[in-house]
Design an enzyme around this catalytic site. Sequence first.
Site, PDB file in Angstrom:
ATOM      1  N   PRO A 140       0.804  -1.230   0.000  1.00 18.28           N
ATOM      2  CA  PRO A 140       0.000   0.000   0.000  1.00 18.28           C
ATOM      3  C   PRO A 140       0.833   1.275   0.000  1.00 18.28           C
ATOM      4  CG  PRO A 140      -0.927  -1.592   1.527  1.00 18.28           C
ATOM      5  CD  PRO A 140       0.379  -2.165   1.065  1.00 18.28           C
ATOM      6  N   THR A 170      -0.795 -10.889  -8.588  1.00 15.61           N
ATOM      7  CA  THR A 170      -1.396 -11.659  -9.678  1.00 15.61           C
ATOM      8  C   THR A 170      -1.435 -13.138  -9.311  1.00 15.61           C
ATOM      9  OG1 THR A 170      -0.583 -10.072 -11.323  1.00 15.61           O
ATOM     10  CG2 THR A 170      -1.202 -12.258 -12.113  1.00 15.61           C
ATOM     11  N   LEU A 362     -13.544   1.893 -35.589  1.00 15.01           N
ATOM     12  CA  LEU A 362     -14.799   1.148 -35.685  1.00 15.01           C
ATOM     13  C   LEU A 362     -16.002   1.962 -35.245  1.00 15.01           C
ATOM     14  CD1 LEU A 362     -13.529  -2.280 -34.342  1.00 15.01           C
ATOM     15  CD2 LEU A 362     -14.082  -1.714 -36.696  1.00 15.01           C
ATOM     16  N   GLU A 387       4.809  -4.887 -13.744  1.00 12.84           N
ATOM     17  CA  GLU A 387       6.207  -5.170 -14.083  1.00 12.84           C
ATOM     18  C   GLU A 387       7.010  -3.876 -14.244  1.00 12.84           C
ATOM     19  OE1 GLU A 387       7.879  -8.306 -14.837  1.00 12.84           O
ATOM     20  OE2 GLU A 387       6.178  -9.272 -13.897  1.00 12.84           O
ATOM     21  N   GLY A 388       6.641  -2.844 -13.513  1.00 11.39           N
ATOM     22  CA  GLY A 388       7.295  -1.544 -13.633  1.00 11.39           C
ATOM     23  C   GLY A 388       6.517  -0.645 -14.560  1.00 11.39           C
TER      24      GLY A 388
END
Length: 410
Positions: A140, A170, A362, A387-388
């Site tokens: 945190p 994850t 679209l 991952e940074g």
Amino acid sequence: MIDFELEPQILSRLQMFHAVSEHMMRPISHECDEHEHQKPTQFYESMWQASAATSIQVGHDKSKADEASKASTPRRASLVTVLSTEELCWGDAGLYLSTPNPGLGGAALMAAGTPEQKEHFLKRFKEGKPKWGAMAITEPGFGSDSSAVATTATRDGDNWVLDGTKIFVTAGQMAAEKSEGFVVVWATVDKSAGRAGIKPFIVEHNSPGMTVTRVENKLGIRASDTAMIVLDNCRIPLDQILGSAEVRKEGGFKDVMATFDATRPIVAAMAIGVGRAALDFVRDFLKQQNVAIRYGISPRRLTAIERDFMDMEVQLQAARLLTWRAAWMLDTGKRNNLEASMAKAKAGLAVTLITQKAVELLGPLGYSRKILVEKWMRDAKINDIFEGTQQINMIIIARRILNYSSKELN
């Protein structure tokens, strides 16, 4: 010399992964996105069996890479991994992340674990029921600054006692509670020592004192679980500090940071897979509308749609080549921390641009939840964060190019 020519058996494997994406992942992609915490158990079982059959390796063993660099034929493990990741994330990035495997925890083990630790903790991924591994870094009080770890590890006789809170882990719930997996936890044994005091610890599933207190509701990659883990007087054996006695004494932080040299190209490949999915959809849609993309003519004669589409292709191919290069360097035993960060940074930017442009081209259809394009835009953004973050990787790139220390270039 860089060589990206692929052997027939690798091409065959990639075709198999593409079939998995098309026939197993795409059909359940919408459902898993709509029901974030509903587990696709049949998919897990199928992928677990396929993983065991194909011996898919997660992570990177530096000693083997060093041996391979001396051999006449270089290893292809990292290159094959990024190619396979692209194919699977063409199907669904969230489902890819939810697939049972050693995950980032396995990558940390491969980067810094002893042979005994690798054997003990990774052999379980070849047998029994589906299992997950995870790595708990973020807290945190900090995001991408891994040196700010506040979780503590205190020695008490023959045990380490871990205390702290980890967020955005994850596969955290699946690794910590829902399978016979493990979590690699970063903690400090001496706050006054700064980075030198930070060590990785292997915490077994359902260890007393390790509790999953929350599973996040997310913008994208919703098929994967992202957990908060609280460690409260969590006791683990002394030998579950990751690495050799020398690493445990002198460092650990630097060695496990090398994990990112292996995993950042994989994250970049995830982004490329999502970007390619969006690009392929737009290409097919334009073809259905009889809108041709004319190559080989003067840029002045191109329509706005043609220019946008070609730019999307260029961005994707640039990210792909950077990623392949970073993986090739890892396979041949070359230091790739600059290239890994470059690949990750470029791919994160490219997939964000590509998916947003796909929605734009679209029009209302792209914004609709009837098709997957808006989902790919949501899935894309995480590649700029985990991952940074983009900013962290740009700082790493600047430091490496300018040869500055972290203190010289903040």
